[in-house]
Design a protein around this motif. Structure first.
Motif, PDB file in Angstrom:
ATOM      1  N   LEU A 227       0.826  -1.207   0.000  1.00 42.99           N
ATOM      2  CA  LEU A 227       0.000   0.000   0.000  1.00 42.99           C
ATOM      3  C   LEU A 227       0.857   1.253   0.000  1.00 42.99           C
ATOM      4  CD1 LEU A 227      -2.650  -0.975   2.710  1.00 42.99           C
ATOM      5  CD2 LEU A 227      -3.020  -0.847   0.246  1.00 42.99           C
ATOM      6  N   GLU A 228       0.363   2.268  -0.711  1.00 42.66           N
ATOM      7  CA  GLU A 228       0.955   3.597  -0.597  1.00 42.66           C
ATOM      8  C   GLU A 228      -0.075   4.439   0.119  1.00 42.66           C
ATOM      9  OE1 GLU A 228       1.722   5.150  -4.466  1.00 42.66           O
ATOM     10  OE2 GLU A 228       2.168   3.123  -5.159  1.00 42.66           O
ATOM     11  N   GLU A 229       0.396   5.413   0.894  1.00 45.06           N
ATOM     12  CA  GLU A 229      -0.607   6.193   1.616  1.00 45.06           C
ATOM     13  C   GLU A 229      -0.268   7.665   1.687  1.00 45.06           C
ATOM     14  OE1 GLU A 229      -0.594   4.347   5.494  1.00 45.06           O
ATOM     15  OE2 GLU A 229       0.790   5.891   6.228  1.00 45.06           O
ATOM     16  N   THR A 230      -1.318   8.448   1.935  1.00 43.40           N
ATOM     17  CA  THR A 230      -1.111   9.873   2.098  1.00 43.40           C
ATOM     18  C   THR A 230      -2.195  10.417   3.024  1.00 43.40           C
ATOM     19  OG1 THR A 230      -1.007  11.979   0.954  1.00 43.40           O
ATOM     20  CG2 THR A 230      -2.480  10.370   0.036  1.00 43.40           C
ATOM     21  N   THR A 244      -6.120   8.762   6.367  1.00 39.46           N
ATOM     22  CA  THR A 244      -5.040   8.283   5.529  1.00 39.46           C
ATOM     23  C   THR A 244      -5.701   7.548   4.373  1.00 39.46           C
ATOM     24  OG1 THR A 244      -3.680   7.935   7.458  1.00 39.46           O
ATOM     25  CG2 THR A 244      -2.998   6.830   5.465  1.00 39.46           C
ATOM     26  N   VAL A 245      -5.383   7.960   3.167  1.00 40.11           N
ATOM     27  CA  VAL A 245      -5.924   7.273   2.001  1.00 40.11           C
ATOM     28  C   VAL A 245      -4.865   6.297   1.522  1.00 40.11           C
ATOM     29  CG1 VAL A 245      -6.798   7.522  -0.350  1.00 40.11           C
ATOM     30  CG2 VAL A 245      -7.252   9.292   1.343  1.00 40.11           C
ATOM     31  N   GLN A 246      -5.231   5.020   1.445  1.00 33.93           N
ATOM     32  CA  GLN A 246      -4.259   4.008   1.038  1.00 33.93           C
ATOM     33  C   GLN A 246      -4.672   3.398  -0.292  1.00 33.93           C
ATOM     34  OE1 GLN A 246      -4.395   1.457   4.514  1.00 33.93           O
ATOM     35  NE2 GLN A 246      -2.626   2.518   5.381  1.00 33.93           N
ATOM     36  N   SER A 247      -3.688   3.235  -1.148  1.00 39.60           N
ATOM     37  CA  SER A 247      -4.014   2.688  -2.459  1.00 39.60           C
ATOM     38  C   SER A 247      -2.955   1.680  -2.874  1.00 39.60           C
ATOM     39  CB  SER A 247      -4.074   3.808  -3.495  1.00 39.60           C
ATOM     40  OG  SER A 247      -2.775   4.352  -3.654  1.00 39.60           O
ATOM     41  N   VAL A 252      -7.797   3.145  -4.852  1.00 36.16           N
ATOM     42  CA  VAL A 252      -7.937   3.385  -3.424  1.00 36.16           C
ATOM     43  C   VAL A 252      -8.556   2.147  -2.791  1.00 36.16           C
ATOM     44  CG1 VAL A 252      -9.078   4.774  -1.667  1.00 36.16           C
ATOM     45  CG2 VAL A 252      -8.156   5.861  -3.707  1.00 36.16           C
ATOM     46  N   THR A 615     -10.205  11.747  -4.496  1.00 38.81           N
ATOM     47  CA  THR A 615      -8.891  11.132  -4.314  1.00 38.81           C
ATOM     48  C   THR A 615      -8.055  11.227  -5.590  1.00 38.81           C
ATOM     49  OG1 THR A 615      -9.850   9.029  -4.953  1.00 38.81           O
ATOM     50  CG2 THR A 615      -9.651   9.454  -2.598  1.00 38.81           C
ATOM     51  N   LYS A 634      -4.342  10.784  -4.813  1.00 42.70           N
ATOM     52  CA  LYS A 634      -3.719   9.493  -4.519  1.00 42.70           C
ATOM     53  C   LYS A 634      -3.672   8.607  -5.755  1.00 42.70           C
ATOM     54  CE  LYS A 634      -1.448   7.114  -1.963  1.00 42.70           C
ATOM     55  NZ  LYS A 634      -0.806   6.933  -3.258  1.00 42.70           N
TER      56      LYS A 634
END
Ligand code: SF4
Ligand code: FES
Ligand code: FES
Lengths: 820, 209
Positions: A227-230, A244-247, A252, A615, A634
């Protein structure tokens, strides 16, 4: 002891040989963490009361009687305390606790969603024994059982930390899960046939320290290391919860709550948490569409923009209208205001759909923040919707304040709300008369109590007597079946209370940003009226334009050539369905700018421009306090959809004007330059406010003036309609979220049981509800929380929409209920 | 729909009125529910939740902590065989196995005629008399398998007159009528010291207590 030492406001503790200063009353586990020593834990959670369940946080503490192992989550710091978190004894305790916890734990990490982000896994590696001496058979349970439509429970993995159950009971107030049985059989479970149907159930999944609780939308979707997150902002409602949005692979997959002290404390409503599913839905628009022979067909951007430009070119500005905009980022809202007001020259722009409040009530009264509303010992007066249904994270904050911090809640709402059980005083005025009740409450404060709006004088006097500390009015539309003027009049009355602040409860996503960016008639960016002008605009309309209801009326009368629906669905959301239908049918060209097609788009749009989702764009949102926070991009936009600001800029260009905007950042710079309230808004300030956001304060908008209207009496045969929102409804976004869509309860007409007898009807009977505007059929339900004489029908519920009964020009709606 | 019959509903309200917080009445209400039906039904827990402003999950969570509340029907005679340490050493497990074989059910089960339920229990605090068991909470001590056969036979033929046929019920029903209550107030609402504390002081000072 010297005088200076006497005044010392901190407590000195020796932590692993180093003296640290802790706050009096602070828990040892927190003080240590603030000073860089992380004590392992499972049950402790900083936003819940400690229970000392798991013993993982045992450390050696010496308070003068020799060192002893103590749970650091239960021990407040004490002067002169010596703490060793690395001693032999501490290590042995940690080893032991972990070995015990792992006795029954299945160690199915390779197939567990939590693997890779699991506190049990991590702490076993960091603090554990490495080997187990347990060779017997482990405890077995049926592998995950659904405890609600969204949440699964794997009891084998559970370490009985009491986090989920404490959350359900203490934080959400939905005690639907509980420890059952005892000893080796202790397990978390629900009552048979009573699922964990909480609007906040997703939080338990986030705080479960093992993989015992999992949520349907994320099960087996990804491994944490993929996962990448921001950090970003939730967009579903106006609380502006930090997330935190994780994709993974440009999709997403999950949203987690972030602990912003001023906003959501890490909690989210399930609607905020799982709402991202709509963005991944198959229904997303991936390209513009144009209506050909009555059907919407895909087209390219060039022909679509050309068609939009043709429709807009050389039209009398008074004959153009823009409805909607709350979905957009602040930057996109600014660009659209600049296009509408500065280029096209129309002031017919309204981000609200006739279901909100006039600008003066939101920007013209002293404002309060969530933290101010939650001041210990203060008072919250609720004149608005049920926060539990509309603004989930705000509900949790208010609930905490009332339950734990001695905040007094006084409700002036047409029906019982999700806060009524803990409210100090729940006063339910006759629908349409909350203004009279508010005025009576204010008079009662100065000792002059009287009956008002069907509420007896002594109840009002008791509520008035309970007002103490700073007062915050949570202000919104409790029911779209009564006019906004009534709520405004109530606000004016309450504004006389000493030092009162107002916290807006307008519900829709970035509606407060829309107001700040000038998306309302008579308004320009920066909370200023038209007369102030705007340096960055080529022109500014001179006359105050129409609001949504007026635009729909004008369109119905054939007086609007172009109607732009900016992420809005008047058919479902405007209080008057009949008017919305006539307006959309009567408007010249209807251009929709949309992520997902809604009822209005599908039936009436001539042209649909595909917009990118929250997003998928970079920008900022503004929450109900006026707090601005970043919404990060994201993933890439769906198909060829574009950011709303780009669409505005492109249209302007084709109309021969240059908005002069190149990026969200450049728009922000322009906002800071032209808006008196955003002068301090810099990229650095936004970066500093990555978690807490940046509070934008000040306003040049005048306070509202009293409408002077009075509510007509209803006849003995009719009931007065209350039309309120429910968390799960027929909204486009919710219905496009696979795991939430089914949660929307179909429409019911809820009455006080006392009224059943009068009408000769029973719960469950299907009835016909008739108003001067229309009618609908629905089954009856009983609820003592609805006062006698009122009929509660949810707005936009599956089945039929209460807005078919409402006449937007009337101050209240009376209905007759008959056997169908 | 009320689970409690009219008499018991009245008693339930009386019980609730004894406590400053309704929730505190959970345990006595569970006893009352069990007394009515012989076990605590889901409907009973739903009504208790309603009466005490709690949720059924809370009621079940609280009740299921206690072994003596039954959440499924049990026989007229409930035989609890101890298999904890002292009893185990002196033949408790054999006793249990024998009971299972004789009655044709496993621990936890109930005979088809609804007469007997067998349970495998932990120490019942009669270790000196091991191996032991209880029938409807009446002790039978130092039992051999023959004694057990005899006991079952006595019960079947109505000779075990010392054992009431009430299955799960306790010996006494706690019932303080509302007017005899001590009038306890919630701690946060207390304005005076509790009466009993004053009484204790009087005793400590050598006054009449
Ligand atoms: S399910 Fe998770 S959060 Fe709940 S008690 Fe078990 S381990 Fe703790
Ligand atoms: S974290 Fe302290 S006992 Fe669990
Ligand atoms: S071990 Fe059986 S009574 Fe104690």
């Amino acid at each position: 002891m010297t005088a200076v030492e006497n005044e010392k406001s901190t407590v000195t503790v020796t932590l692993n040989g180093v003296e640290i200063e802790a706050n009096p009353g602070e828990l040892l586990i927190d003080a240590a963490e603030r000073h860089g020593t992380y004590i392992p834990r499972f049950c402790y959670h900083s936003r819940m009361k400690p229970v000392g369940m798991c013993r993982m946080c045992l450390v050696e503490v010496d308070s003068g009687r020799g060192p002893a192992l103590q749970p650091s989550c239960m021990i407040p710091v004490g002067e002169g305390m010596t703490v060793d978190t690395e001693s032999e004894a501490t290590k042995k305790a940690q080893d032991g606790v972990l070995e015990f916890l792992l006795i029954n734990h299945p160690l199915d990490c390779p197939v567990c969603d939590k693997g890779g982000e699991c506190p049990l896994q991590d702490q076993t590696v960091a603090f554990g024994p490495g080997e187990s001496r347990f060779v017997e058979e482990k405890r077995h349970y049926e592998k995950p059982i659904p405890i609600s439509d969204t949440v699964y429970l794997d009891r084998e993995r559970c370490i009985l930390c009491d986090r989920c159950t404490r959350f359900a009971d203490d934080v959400a107030g939905d005690t639907l899960i509980h420890f059952m049985d005892r000893g080796n059989s202790t397990q978390v479970n629900t009552f048979p046939d009573e699922p964990f149907a909480s609007y906040f159930s997703g939080n338990t999944v986030q705080i479960c320290p093992v993989g015992a609780l999992t949520a349907k939308p994320y099960r087996f979707k990804a491994r944490p290391w993929d996962l990448e997150e921001t950090i970003s902002t939730a967009w579903i409602d106006s609380v502006g919860s930090r997330v935190t949005v994780q994709s993974s692979r440009n999709q997403v997959l999950r949203l987690l709550g972030v602990d912003a002290d001023s906003v959501n404390w890490g909690w989210l409503s399930d609607k905020e948490r799982f709402g991202f599913e709509a963005l991944n839905s198959e229904d997303r628009l991936t390209a513009p569409m144009v209506r050909v022979d009555g059907r919407l067909e895909s087209t390219g951007w060039a022909p679509a923009l050309a068609a939009a430009t043709d429709a807009l070119r050389d039209v009398d500005p008074a004959r153009i209208g823009v409805i909607g905009g709350a979905r957009l980022t602040n930057e996109s809202q600014y660009a659209w205001t600049k296009l509408a007001k500065g280029v096209l020259g129309t002031d017919n722009v309204d981000a609200q759909l006739g279901d909100g409040l006039p600008v003066e009530a939101v920007l013209g009264l002293p404002r309060a923040t969530i933290n101010q509303a939650c001041t210990p010992g203060g008072t919250v007066i609720l004149v608005g919707p049920d926060p539990k249904e509309d603004l989930g994270a705000l509900f949790l904050r208010l609930r905490h304040a009332v339950v734990n911090d001695g905040t007094t809640l006084i409700e002036l709402t047409p029906t019982r709300t999700g806060l009524s059980t803990i409210a100090g005083h729940s006063l339910h005025p006759k629908p349409g008369e909350v203004d009279l009740l508010a005025a009576a409450l204010v008079d009662a404060v100065s000792g002059d109590a009287r009956d008002a709006a069907g509420v007896p004088a002594d109840a009002i006097a008791a509520a008035a007597a309970a007002i103490s500390g700073p007062v915050t009015v949570v202000l919104g539309r409790a029911s779209i079946a009564e006019s906004a003027a009534i709520t405004v009049d109530a606000a004016i009355a309450l504004s006389q209370l000493e030092g009162v602040g107002f916290l807006s409860a307008l519900r829709r996503g970035n509606v407060h940003g829309a107001l700040d960016m000038g998306m309302a008639p008579g308004l320009l960016p920066g909370r200023v009226p038209l007369s102030t002008g705007c340096d960055a605009f080529d022109q500014v309309p001179t006359e105050t334009g129409m609001d949504t209801i007026a635009m729909l009326e004008a369109a119905a009368a054939g007086d609007l050539d172009v109607l732009v629906l900016l992420g809005s669905d008047p058919l479902s959301d405007a209080p008057d369905a009949d008017l919305a239908e006539r307006g959309l049918a009567g408007a010249g060209t209807v251009i929709a700018v949309e992520m997902l097609p809604n009822a209005s788009t599908l039936t009436h749009a001539d042209l649909v421009l595909a917009a990118a989702a929250p997003t998928e764009v970079e920008g900022t949102f503004t929450n109900l306090e006026g707090r601005m926070s970043v919404a990060e991009q994201k993933v890439t936009p769906s198909g060829t959809s574009r950011a709303d600001w780009m669409i505005a800029a492109e249209l302007a260009l084709r109309l021969g004007a240059d908005l002069g905007v190149e990026s969200p950042e450049s728009i922000r710079a322009e906002i800071a330059a032209v808006s008196p309230v955003h002068a301090e808004l810099t990229e650095a300030a936004l970066a500093d406010g990555r978690v807490e956001g940046v509070l934008i304060s000040g306003s040049s908008i005048q306070a509202p003036t009293a409408s002077g209207s009075s509510t007509p009496a209803n006849d003995a045969y009719s009931l007065r309609l209350v039309a309120a929102r429910r968390m799960y409804d027929n909204g486009t976004m919710l219905q496009a979220s696979a795991s939430s869509a089914g949660l929307a309860a179909s429409v019911k007409v809820t009455l006080n049981p006392a009224d059943f007898e009068k009408l000769g009807l029973d719960a469950g009977t299907v009835v016909k509800v008739i108003s001067g505007r229309g009618e609908l059929m629905a089954p009856l339900a009983a609820d003592f929380g609805v006062p006698t004489g009122s009929a509660m029908i949810p707005a936009n519920a599956p089945g039929s929409n209460a807005n078919t009964l409402i006449d937007a020009s009337a101050s209240v709606t009376d209905v007759r209920v008959e056997r169908a | 729909m009320s689970y409690f019959n009219a008499d018991n509903l009245e008693t339930a309200h009386e019980i609730i009125s004894r406590y400053p917080r309704k929730k505190s009445a959970l345990i006595p209400l569970l006893h009352l529910a069990q007394e009515q039906e012989g076990w605590v039904t889901d409907d009973a827990m739903r009504q208790i939740a309603e009466l005490t402003d709690t949720t059924p999950a809370e009621v079940k969570g609280t009740g299921s902590f206690y072994e003596m509340f039954k959440f499924h029907p049990v026989g007229t005679y409930m035989i609890n065989v101890c298999t904890n340490l002292a009893c185990q050493l002196l033949g408790g497990e054999e006793l249990l196995a024998h009971a299972e074989e004789t009655l044709g059910i496993k621990a936890g089960g109930t005979t088809a005629d609804g007469m007997f339920t067998i349970e495998d229990v932990e120490c019942i605090a009669a270790c000196t008399e091991a191996p032991c068991l209880q029938v409807n909470y009446r002790y039978k001590l130092r039992l051999t398998t023959d004694d057990l056969d005899q006991l079952i036979d006595d019960i079947r033929n109505g000779r075990a007159t010392d054992i009431p046929e009430h299955g799960t019920l306790g010996l006494v029903r706690q019932h303080v009528p509302a007017d005899a209550g001590a009038g306890i107030v919630a701690p946060e609402q207390a304005t005076e010291r509790p009466v009993w504390l004053a009484r204790n002081d009087a005793v400590a000072e050598g006054g009449e207590g």
